[in-house]
Design a protein around this motif. Sequence first.
Motif: not given
Length: 222
Positions: A73-79
């Motif tokens: 989720s941390k990666v996805l929030r930083n798309i």
Amino acid sequence: MKTISSVVEHYIKTKPFLLNSISQGIINLTSLARIMMPEIEKELGKDVKQGAVVMALKRLSEELDFRINHKISKVLRNIGEITVRSSLVDYAFVVSETLLENQARLISEVNKNKDLFYTSSRGVNESNIVVSSSISANVEEIFKNEKRTHRVDDLSSITVKLPQVNVTIPGVFYYIFQRLAWEGVIIHEVISTTNEFTVIVHDKQIDIAFKVIKDLKNTEDF
């Protein structure tokens, strides 16, 4: 030596959609344990108590909550930037000795207009080229002596920029493509670089595909 925990973990990991549902806490673990019992007992070669399977599932779900949910989720929030292109055509050709030379000719044409879309990928036996429909006639002419295996029109692309940390977190692409699959999105092609990937979908599915990916940026720990 096989244990109840190791057998349960292997069982769950071989069923990706079940794995994600457990991590989200939307499955009744007691009911799931009851269903799993025959296969678990067969694998261990002995009777096991349902409570032991439930406990193994609980431990696994807690581990997944950190190992998968928070990191992904941390990666996805930083798309980063999401770019959409339409009016594309997808070609596939059998790999030949002249294919790269003809691709170079096509790239030369593409470079004359920076607004054109072009991407390609090469496998062992097949090479794909996705281009703007406006230069499809050029492709037909340049590759007329190549063996074409398919052509698909009316396609669109979504290009997504990912944070650099994506290469160190397992499951990022799985989660994205799982969400697309849940919405019935058919992916014609996937082209990726280290920190960027492009999916090619039919024009009629571009809106839902874009919404799925865009919504990932707003995801909380799931």
